[in-house]
Design an enzyme around this catalytic site. Structure first.
Site, PDB file in Angstrom:
ATOM      1  N   SER A 109      30.083  55.626  37.534  1.00  0.00           N
ATOM      2  CA  SER A 109      30.577  54.373  37.898  1.00  0.00           C
ATOM      3  C   SER A 109      29.525  53.264  37.535  1.00  0.00           C
ATOM      4  O   SER A 109      28.382  53.322  37.919  1.00  0.00           O
ATOM      5  CB  SER A 109      31.368  54.154  39.051  1.00  0.00           C
ATOM      6  OG  SER A 109      31.725  52.839  39.407  1.00  0.00           O
ATOM      7  N   TYR A 131      33.382  48.295  33.422  1.00  0.00           N
ATOM      8  CA  TYR A 131      34.713  47.290  33.789  1.00  0.00           C
ATOM      9  C   TYR A 131      34.472  46.351  32.580  1.00  0.00           C
ATOM     10  O   TYR A 131      33.355  45.852  32.056  1.00  0.00           O
ATOM     11  CB  TYR A 131      34.631  46.904  35.211  1.00  0.00           C
ATOM     12  CG  TYR A 131      35.055  47.835  36.005  1.00  0.00           C
ATOM     13  CD1 TYR A 131      36.345  48.374  36.186  1.00  0.00           C
ATOM     14  CD2 TYR A 131      34.114  48.549  36.672  1.00  0.00           C
ATOM     15  CE1 TYR A 131      36.833  48.955  37.220  1.00  0.00           C
ATOM     16  CE2 TYR A 131      34.471  49.620  37.851  1.00  0.00           C
ATOM     17  CZ  TYR A 131      35.692  49.953  37.939  1.00  0.00           C
ATOM     18  OH  TYR A 131      36.126  50.758  38.870  1.00  0.00           O
ATOM     19  N   THR A 157      37.493  51.283  32.094  1.00  0.00           N
ATOM     20  CA  THR A 157      38.341  51.300  33.166  1.00  0.00           C
ATOM     21  C   THR A 157      39.171  49.935  33.278  1.00  0.00           C
ATOM     22  O   THR A 157      38.551  48.900  33.662  1.00  0.00           O
ATOM     23  CB  THR A 157      37.882  51.519  34.622  1.00  0.00           C
ATOM     24  OG1 THR A 157      37.433  52.979  34.426  1.00  0.00           O
ATOM     25  CG2 THR A 157      38.858  51.613  35.860  1.00  0.00           C
ATOM     26  N   LYS A 255      41.100  54.292  30.550  1.00  0.00           N
ATOM     27  CA  LYS A 255      41.418  54.783  31.813  1.00  0.00           C
ATOM     28  C   LYS A 255      42.317  53.432  32.470  1.00  0.00           C
ATOM     29  O   LYS A 255      42.010  52.281  32.507  1.00  0.00           O
ATOM     30  CB  LYS A 255      40.265  55.092  32.831  1.00  0.00           C
ATOM     31  CG  LYS A 255      40.809  55.752  34.192  1.00  0.00           C
ATOM     32  CD  LYS A 255      39.644  56.084  34.936  1.00  0.00           C
ATOM     33  CE  LYS A 255      39.902  56.463  36.183  1.00  0.00           C
ATOM     34  NZ  LYS A 255      40.466  55.616  37.166  1.00  0.00           N
ATOM     35  N   HIS A 279      44.605  54.125  39.471  1.00  0.00           N
ATOM     36  CA  HIS A 279      43.278  53.951  40.036  1.00  0.00           C
ATOM     37  C   HIS A 279      43.352  54.464  41.510  1.00  0.00           C
ATOM     38  O   HIS A 279      43.197  54.060  42.387  1.00  0.00           O
ATOM     39  CB  HIS A 279      42.961  52.465  40.239  1.00  0.00           C
ATOM     40  CG  HIS A 279      41.386  52.238  40.402  1.00  0.00           C
ATOM     41  ND1 HIS A 279      40.728  51.994  39.066  1.00  0.00           N
ATOM     42  CD2 HIS A 279      40.747  52.194  41.288  1.00  0.00           C
ATOM     43  CE1 HIS A 279      39.326  51.729  39.558  1.00  0.00           C
ATOM     44  NE2 HIS A 279      39.581  52.008  40.922  1.00  0.00           N
TER      45      HIS A 279
END
Length: 394
Positions: A109, A131, A157, A255, A279
């Site tokens: 992440s 992100y 994401t 995603k 999520h």
């Protein structure tokens, strides 16, 4: 620690995590948004699917290997990127080592507490999650850092979200851990001496900074500082996604897809793969379980790109059901975090072994030699199980 640190099921790993972790830490892992309908459906929908096992002609040897995002994997299971892993002092490093030991791909992440360089050194098959946060220049800087570190794929994401609050209350997560914070959280932490002792023995306190979200000026934000940057960023367009695909010029997983029309647009944007995801129930509540959405998306684009699924995987049988309905592989999140809380790196390896055993049993019982042979014919699917949003003509 239990006398026997090994556990037989992921449900047992969760029970141990709940016992070991302070409420605020465990609550951050457990809960979904609003009333929690989606997170409950993610798990519950798998139980609605039945198996149709065969009684003869089984294969004595099964091969569970696959390839995803241009990387070989010992199982069709990937580590889903999750933010600041304060359940254990080794955090993402323990997870990366466990995944490497079991031959699996590590998803890291942007909000991780460990730098990307450290994780890639532990597991060369790392996919970096990003992100849409900050401007294009900032995003490119983070992407190029991941490339320089040796990441082999990018995960973009987009399924984290716009809903507000949890009906039972959100856990009190501090912006940073300092003396005042430690004093305030003492009543919650003291009943869980094992969690506290692990950090004390490691000579550190939970780190809530996000080194992979380093700003162009060199500043490293806290988790909530990085979250604020994301909230203040203009959401991306499909043109932005196409631009990012070209900038990365390598395997890229989008995603967060839950609609057929979005899956088709993702193909047009040039992505390598999509993950059917909500999520983990932390997007808009009452979004259907991802396993309900998977078949229509796989049917629409599965012959053009790789289709993955995340959300609700708790058993190897769940993995088999997702593959039978069109997924190439699945991503896991809470499951490995509970293993990490229960027993560090060994606990994550324990979770991965449980999934391997369950998947192998399903492949064997259904009469196949590989997971790739699984199909809807191996399942008992109740009427009305699937959902197909976004199927109207564009």
């Amino acid at each position: 620690m239990p006398r026997n640190p090994w556990f037989e099921t992921i449900a047992e790993a969760q029970r141990r995590a709940r016992k070991r972790l302070p409420y605020a830490v465990y609550g951050a892992l457990l809960a979904g948004s609003e009333r929690g309908s989606t997170v409950a459906d993610n798990v519950g929908a798998f139980a609605e699917l039945g198996f149709a096992p065969r009684v003869a002609g089984h294969h004595a040897v099964r091969d569970l290997r696959t390839s995803v995002l241009g990387m070989d994997s010992a199982l069709p299971v990937l580590i889903s990127p999750t933010g600041v892993q304060a359940v254990h002092p080794d955090g993402e490093l323990a997870v990366a080592r466990a995944a490497a030991a079991r031959g699996l791909i590590m998803g890291l992440s942007s909000f991780a507490s460990q730098p990307v360089e450290t994780i890639v050194a532990a597991n060369p098959n790392t996919a970096f999650q990003i992100y849409w946060s900050g401007g294009r220049d900032t995003i490119v800087q983070r992407m190029e850092r991941a490339r320089a570190a040796g990441c082999r794929a990018l995960i973009v994401t987009l399924d984290w979200s716009f809903s507000e609050g949890r009906d039972w209350g959100s856990p009190a997560i501090p912006d940073r851990v300092d003396l005042r914070t430690m004093l305030r959280m003492t009543p919650d932490v003291l009943p869980h001496p094992g969690w506290l002792w692990r950090f004390a023995r490691a000579g550190r306190i939970p780190d809530l900074t996000t080194p992979n979200m380093r700003r162009p000026d060199g500043g490293v934000p806290t988790f909530f500082g990085a979250y604020r940057e994301w909230r203040e960023s203009i959401p991306p367009t499909w043109e932005d996604i196409g631009w990012l695909v070209r900038q990365w010029d390598g395997p890229l997983l989008l995603k967060g897809v839950s609609r057929v029309d979005d899956a088709r647009r993702a193909v047009d944007a040039g992505v390598t793969a999509v993950s059917v995801s909500n999520h983990g129930g932390n997007n808009l509540d009452t979004t259907p379980a991802t396993i309900r959405l998977l078949p229509s998306i796989a049917a629409a684009v599965g012959d053009q790109i790789e289709v993955l699924l995340d959300g609700g995987i708790r058993r190897g049988g769940d993995v088999a059901k997702a593959l039978a309905l069109g997924a190439r592989a699945v991503l896991i999140g809470r499951a490995y975090l509970w293993g990490l809380a229960a027993n560090g790196q060994a606990g994550v390896e324990n979770v991965l072994d449980i999934l391997r055993g369950g998947l192998d049993s399903a492949v064997l019982g259904l009469g196949h030699a590989t997971p790739a042979a699984l199909s809807p014919d191996d399942l008992v699917i109740p009427d009305g199980f699937t959902r197909s949003p976004g199927t109207a003509p564009l």
